[in-house]
Design a protein around this motif. Sequence first.
Motif, PDB file in Angstrom:
ATOM      1  N   CYS A  70       0.849  -1.152  -0.157  1.00 43.22           N
ATOM      2  CA  CYS A  70       0.073   0.030  -0.030  1.00 43.22           C
ATOM      3  C   CYS A  70       0.997   1.116   0.094  1.00 43.22           C
ATOM      4  O   CYS A  70       1.487   1.556   1.030  1.00 43.22           O
ATOM      5  CB  CYS A  70      -0.899  -0.096   1.191  1.00 43.22           C
ATOM      6  SG  CYS A  70      -1.864   1.480   1.386  1.00 43.22           S
ATOM      7  N   CYS A  96      -6.233   1.625  -0.682  1.00 41.53           N
ATOM      8  CA  CYS A  96      -4.819   1.934  -0.958  1.00 41.53           C
ATOM      9  C   CYS A  96      -4.690   2.236  -2.212  1.00 41.53           C
ATOM     10  O   CYS A  96      -5.169   1.325  -3.048  1.00 41.53           O
ATOM     11  CB  CYS A  96      -4.137   0.700  -0.526  1.00 41.53           C
ATOM     12  SG  CYS A  96      -4.026   0.531   1.314  1.00 41.53           S
ATOM     13  N   GLY A 122       0.049   2.800   5.502  1.00 44.47           N
ATOM     14  CA  GLY A 122       0.546   2.008   4.341  1.00 44.47           C
ATOM     15  C   GLY A 122       1.538   1.285   4.653  1.00 44.47           C
ATOM     16  O   GLY A 122       2.166   1.120   5.647  1.00 44.47           O
TER      17      GLY A 122
END
Length: 185
Positions: A70, A96, A122
């Motif tokens: 991500c 994402c 992420g």
Amino acid sequence: MRRIPILPSVLVLVAVAIMVSLGVWQLHRLDEKEALLAHFAAARVNPAPVAWSAAGVSNDLLYRRATLTCAKVTARSSMAGRNASDQPGVAQTAQCLIDGGGKALVVLGWSVNPLTKVDWNGGVVTGTIAPGPRLVADPPLGGLAANALPDPSEIPNNHFSYAIQWFLFAITAVVIYVIALRKRR
């Protein structure tokens, strides 16, 4: 003695033929669904991970282990979910942007509170591909508890009961029409 009406009889026979064909179609769908569920069950125990590509993943990869990176979280949300102990609660999600382009919905983990603040921005995510498609993180991310892993046995396979319904509808239509014809006499 009155004659049997042609047009109503033809309409009833056409309707009965359609209902019977829908019942037969549901029996064929039963076989297809059983094959699909067997494929998903085999995918669930396949230990080889697959990559989540920029194009996403196909339905053939549902219930497989997967990894994605991500690059940026673009949105956060939550949905109803269950934890690994089968308790109801909230599955925290992140939309994402992934490396190489494309998007992926990641189920980060589970909490009781839908307003839980999740500290995750992420990175690499490993988990199981669920219908949607979405990647259910395993291990969970952002300090959340583990979600229940997607299970193909939760997918209903009720095509046999649908087939029986269509056959019963056809029988009912014939019986009602025969009763109507007898009352007409």
